[in-house]
Write a protein that holds these residues in place. Structure first.
Motif, PDB file in Angstrom:
ATOM      1  N   PHE A 214       0.821  -1.216   0.000  1.00  0.00           N
ATOM      2  CA  PHE A 214       0.000   0.000   0.000  1.00  0.00           C
ATOM      3  C   PHE A 214       0.856   1.267   0.000  1.00  0.00           C
ATOM      4  O   PHE A 214       0.328   2.363  -0.065  1.00  0.00           O
ATOM      5  CB  PHE A 214      -0.917   0.022   1.235  1.00  0.00           C
ATOM      6  N   ASP A 215       2.168   1.094   0.159  1.00  0.00           N
ATOM      7  CA  ASP A 215       3.084   2.229   0.325  1.00  0.00           C
ATOM      8  C   ASP A 215       2.593   3.116   1.477  1.00  0.00           C
ATOM      9  O   ASP A 215       2.602   4.338   1.404  1.00  0.00           O
ATOM     10  CB  ASP A 215       3.203   3.031  -0.968  1.00  0.00           C
ATOM     11  N   ALA A 216       2.152   2.449   2.535  1.00  0.00           N
ATOM     12  CA  ALA A 216       1.551   3.151   3.670  1.00  0.00           C
ATOM     13  C   ALA A 216       2.598   3.541   4.709  1.00  0.00           C
ATOM     14  O   ALA A 216       3.606   2.859   4.892  1.00  0.00           O
ATOM     15  CB  ALA A 216       0.498   2.264   4.328  1.00  0.00           C
ATOM     16  N   GLU A 217       2.321   4.622   5.393  1.00  0.00           N
ATOM     17  CA  GLU A 217       3.132   5.046   6.530  1.00  0.00           C
ATOM     18  C   GLU A 217       2.815   4.135   7.710  1.00  0.00           C
ATOM     19  O   GLU A 217       1.676   3.696   7.877  1.00  0.00           O
ATOM     20  CB  GLU A 217       2.775   6.491   6.897  1.00  0.00           C
ATOM     21  N   VAL A 218       3.816   3.846   8.522  1.00  0.00           N
ATOM     22  CA  VAL A 218       3.619   3.052   9.729  1.00  0.00           C
ATOM     23  C   VAL A 218       3.925   3.947  10.929  1.00  0.00           C
ATOM     24  O   VAL A 218       5.008   4.529  11.024  1.00  0.00           O
ATOM     25  CB  VAL A 218       4.530   1.804   9.739  1.00  0.00           C
ATOM     26  N   ALA A 219       2.946   4.061  11.815  1.00  0.00           N
ATOM     27  CA  ALA A 219       3.089   4.891  13.012  1.00  0.00           C
ATOM     28  C   ALA A 219       3.103   3.979  14.237  1.00  0.00           C
ATOM     29  O   ALA A 219       2.080   3.402  14.597  1.00  0.00           O
ATOM     30  CB  ALA A 219       1.946   5.889  13.100  1.00  0.00           C
ATOM     31  N   LEU A 220       4.270   3.826  14.845  1.00  0.00           N
ATOM     32  CA  LEU A 220       4.395   3.011  16.043  1.00  0.00           C
ATOM     33  C   LEU A 220       3.996   3.847  17.245  1.00  0.00           C
ATOM     34  O   LEU A 220       4.367   5.019  17.348  1.00  0.00           O
ATOM     35  CB  LEU A 220       5.834   2.501  16.195  1.00  0.00           C
ATOM     36  N   PHE A 221       3.246   3.232  18.148  1.00  0.00           N
ATOM     37  CA  PHE A 221       2.668   3.978  19.260  1.00  0.00           C
ATOM     38  C   PHE A 221       2.786   3.180  20.548  1.00  0.00           C
ATOM     39  O   PHE A 221       2.516   1.981  20.578  1.00  0.00           O
ATOM     40  CB  PHE A 221       1.192   4.277  18.962  1.00  0.00           C
ATOM     41  N   HIS A 222       3.172   3.868  21.620  1.00  0.00           N
ATOM     42  CA  HIS A 222       3.253   3.234  22.937  1.00  0.00           C
ATOM     43  C   HIS A 222       2.632   4.167  23.970  1.00  0.00           C
ATOM     44  O   HIS A 222       2.935   5.362  23.990  1.00  0.00           O
ATOM     45  CB  HIS A 222       4.703   2.946  23.318  1.00  0.00           C
ATOM     46  N   ALA A 223       1.762   3.607  24.802  1.00  0.00           N
ATOM     47  CA  ALA A 223       1.169   4.379  25.895  1.00  0.00           C
ATOM     48  C   ALA A 223       1.708   3.846  27.218  1.00  0.00           C
ATOM     49  O   ALA A 223       1.678   2.645  27.469  1.00  0.00           O
ATOM     50  CB  ALA A 223      -0.348   4.282  25.868  1.00  0.00           C
ATOM     51  N   VAL A 224       2.207   4.756  28.036  1.00  0.00           N
ATOM     52  CA  VAL A 224       2.675   4.423  29.376  1.00  0.00           C
ATOM     53  C   VAL A 224       1.473   4.536  30.300  1.00  0.00           C
ATOM     54  O   VAL A 224       0.871   5.599  30.412  1.00  0.00           O
ATOM     55  CB  VAL A 224       3.797   5.395  29.831  1.00  0.00           C
TER      56      VAL A 224
END
Length: 147
Positions: free
Chosen positions: A31-41
């Motif tokens: 998809f040529d998509a952006e990947v947004a990694l996310f972490h919640a403390v």
């Protein structure tokens, strides 16, 4: 057909995080998509207060800084395999923060890992993946990185 431009990948930064990230990168590539990694403390709990940790702000800030460092290292590696890879770490309720981030950042899909907990363990701990799946505004792909 769904036009996937940004995939949000909530990570818990455990030993199987890289498997989840690699899977998300594989899904994003066609998809040529952006990947947004996310972490919640997660906020400190009353139990932690009883253990003698009176300064929540310092503890939360330390945990957030450590998480940002770890996530930054993962993004550096992931960026070689993805058009655009970003990350963010926040402090708050994990599910609420995942959902808010996905909406705020115009995520088209969430790829989340599950620990596969069942029965009594799931009742006690809850299931982040299940709650995200039930409340997300976009498609959610759940992957078991333990298999």
């Amino acid at each position: 057909m769904l036009d996937i431009k940004k995939i949000v990948v909530p990570v818990d930064l455990n030993k199987n995080t890289q498997k989840l990230v690699d899977y998300a990168l594989t899904i994003a590539k066609p998809f040529d998509a952006e990947v947004a990694l996310f972490h919640a403390v997660e906020f400190m709990t009353m139990g932690e207060m009883a253990l003698g940790n009176p300064n929540y702000d310092d503890m939360n800030t330390t945990h957030k800084n450590n998480a940002q460092k770890t996530l930054s290292e993962i993004v550096t590696i992931a960026s070689t395999k993805c058009r655009k890879c970003t990350s963010e770490v926040v402090i708050g309720d994990i599910v609420d923060e995942i959902l808010a981030y996905t909406k705020r950042e115009d995520g088209n899909m969430i790829i989340i890992g599950t620990h596969g907990k069942r029965g009594f363990e799931r009742i006690l701990l809850g299931s982040v993946a299940e709650r995200v799946l039930k409340n997300a505004h976009c498609p959610v792909l759940v992957m078991n990185p333990y298999k």
